[in-house]
Design a protein around this motif. Structure first.
Motif, PDB file in Angstrom:
ATOM      1  N   ALA A   1      -1.398   5.523   3.790  1.00  0.00           N
ATOM      2  CA  ALA A   1      -2.054   4.616   3.234  1.00  0.00           C
ATOM      3  C   ALA A   1      -1.746   3.222   3.567  1.00  0.00           C
ATOM      4  CB  ALA A   1      -1.658   4.415   1.338  1.00  0.00           C
TER       5      ALA A   1
ATOM      6  N   GLY B   1      -3.257  -0.364   4.750  1.00  0.00           N
ATOM      7  CA  GLY B   1      -3.369  -1.347   4.144  1.00  0.00           C
ATOM      8  C   GLY B   1      -3.039  -2.778   5.724  1.00  0.00           C
TER       9      GLY B   1
ATOM     10  N   SER C   1      -4.707   3.208  -2.819  1.00  0.00           N
ATOM     11  CA  SER C   1      -3.357   2.674  -2.408  1.00  0.00           C
ATOM     12  C   SER C   1      -3.747   1.798  -1.713  1.00  0.00           C
ATOM     13  CB  SER C   1      -2.382   3.778  -1.274  1.00  0.00           C
ATOM     14  OG  SER C   1      -2.186   4.489  -2.593  1.00  0.00           O
ATOM     15  N   SER C   2      -4.472   1.629  -0.481  1.00  0.00           N
ATOM     16  CA  SER C   2      -4.972   0.869   1.015  1.00  0.00           C
ATOM     17  C   SER C   2      -5.642  -0.340   0.022  1.00  0.00           C
ATOM     18  CB  SER C   2      -5.702   1.125   2.011  1.00  0.00           C
ATOM     19  OG  SER C   2      -6.974   1.145   1.134  1.00  0.00           O
TER      20      SER C   2
ATOM     21  N   SER D   1       0.749  -1.308   0.045  1.00  0.00           N
ATOM     22  CA  SER D   1       0.037   0.158  -0.048  1.00  0.00           C
ATOM     23  C   SER D   1       0.733   1.557  -0.108  1.00  0.00           C
ATOM     24  CB  SER D   1      -0.514   0.534   1.830  1.00  0.00           C
ATOM     25  OG  SER D   1      -1.534  -1.049   1.816  1.00  0.00           O
TER      26      SER D   1
END
Length: 410
Positions: free
Chosen positions: A149, A153, A204-205, A132
């Motif tokens: 992020a 994640g 992103s996560s 992430s």
């Protein structure tokens, strides 16, 4: 006669067992069918196979049709496991070279299937955090976005662990993690850090769930005339995207309703050199996620750098589509060279390189663009870019196999 029947029984048992294991390790259908046919020919059996993501059919017979066998099974879609794949390929090589008997090979397959993973939950969770953060860094975002992020994640991985214990959570995992990430990102932006790009942090996560690689494999299977398997993979990938988008959309709406809107405070992006740090971090997370063996780690790490560097060079002289083609061509040749030197399946390094090339994020971005009618982190023309890049990657792999034919079918 009994000895002959017993030999045929052991051979077909070995092929069926091997096919199911390789399918579980995420091997594309066109590669798996070709590999099983080569093995059957090597052990003096005639064969025909029909492989799809959810079913497998084996038809095996001897030269004069004295013995025939048909086996059909329903299977679950596989996940990439490069460590087990490498060990299984070594067993097949030993059988073909007559180093192992069929009985010994079956025992080795039992050992591989029951072998515990060396990656514990903490290490696997770390791979989610790294992936992430690395993606946010790769998008040249701010340091704050990278850190948040990575944190989200890690939270996503908690839900993955929960899904292992709850069937209900398993059934709704993708929209649930997207919703939780979106809701948490809205809260972070209002109460802790107004400088984060909410949409980019969300993307992103949940990047580990974006099915860009699945779309590429599906297109590659269609180009190889495996129409059923390719179509199924593509439709499954689109359904995954829809579930992720709905979860993110719902989470943002709930977040804005509960926390309100924050006034975005832009921070300077990370310097250009951090892109290479992002590639190293992403490749490290993939090595963990794919359970890559130690002896192949350097090759896998290099694949990510080679894919990104070659595609960047191609894009700098032409455009992003040609860049993707050039990157896929180079990584395909690199994978075939890896097969020759490391005596292991090319897919071990090719998949690693493709993940750097595959525009999974652009696909998710374009879905938001078409539905919401607004940009999503540099999203202009993202849909057209995604289509062109997917086509370029598939073409690059085809050209690579023509320029340097692979030594192994996997």
């Amino acid at each position: 006669m009994n000895d002959h029947n017993e030999t045929f029984k052991q051979k077909r048992k070995f092929i069926v067992r091997l096919g199911k294991m390789l399918h579980k390790y995420g091997i594309p259908a066109y590669r798996l069918e070709s590999h099983l046919m080569e093995l059957a020919d090597a052990i003096e059996l005639r064969s025909s196979f029909i492989i799809s993501p959810t079913s497998m059919t084996f038809v095996l017979w001897t030269e004069g049709h004295e013995d025939e066998y048909t086996h059909a099974a329903r299977v679950a879609p596989g996940d990439l496991d490069m460590g087990s794949l490498s060990r299984t390929d070594e067993v097949v090589s030993d059988v073909i070279s007559n180093t192992l008997t069929i009985d010994e090979a079956l025992e080795r397959l039992d050992e591989i299937e029951t072998m515990p993973s060396r990656n514990g939950r903490a290490i696997t969770g770390l791979s989610y955090v790294l992936a992430s953060g690395a993606f946010a860094m790769l998008m040249r975002s701010s340091l704050n976005d990278v850190l948040w992020a990575g944190l989200l994640g890690g939270i996503v991985y908690i839900f993955v662990l929960w899904s292992e214990r709850s069937k209900g959570i398993t059934n709704m995992l993708e929209p649930l993690v997207a919703m939780v990430s979106a809701f948490a990102a809205c809260g972070i932006a209002v109460h802790y850090d107004a400088s984060i790009s909410i949409r980019l942090v969300i993307l992103s996560s949940i990047i580990v769930f974006i099915p860009g690689l699945a779309l590429t494999i599906g297109l590659a299977e269609l180009s190889a005339r495996h129409l059923v398997s390719g179509t199924v993979k593509i439709m499954d990938a689109f359904m995954m995207l829809f579930k992720l988008y709905f979860g993110a959309f719902l989470g943002m709406e709930l977040g804005f309703a509960v926390f309100g809107h924050s006034e975005y405070v832009a921070l300077p992006p990370l310097p250009q050199w951090t892109v290479w740090l992002a590639i190293a971090t992403l490749c490290t997370s993939l090595i963990i996620a794919f359970r890559t063996r130690r002896k192949h780690m350097f090759w896998s790490m290099a694949a990510g750098f080679i894919a990104y560097a070659s595609s960047s060079i191609g894009a700098s002289y032409f455009d992003f589509g040609v860049g993707a083609f050039f990157g896929a061509f180079v990584i395909g040749v690199y994978g075939n060279l890896f097969t020759r030197f490391a005596k292991a399946p090319a897919v071990i390094v090719v998949m690693q390189g493709l993940i750097v090339l595959v525009p999974g994020s652009k696909t998710f971005i374009s879905l938001n663009t078409y539905i919401a009618g607004e940009g999503f982190a540099y999203a202009e023309h993202a849909g057209q870019q995604a289509v062109v890049i997917f086509m370029s990657i598939v073409a690059g792999l085809i050209f690579a196999n023509s320029a340097l034919p692979p030594k192994k079918s996997l």
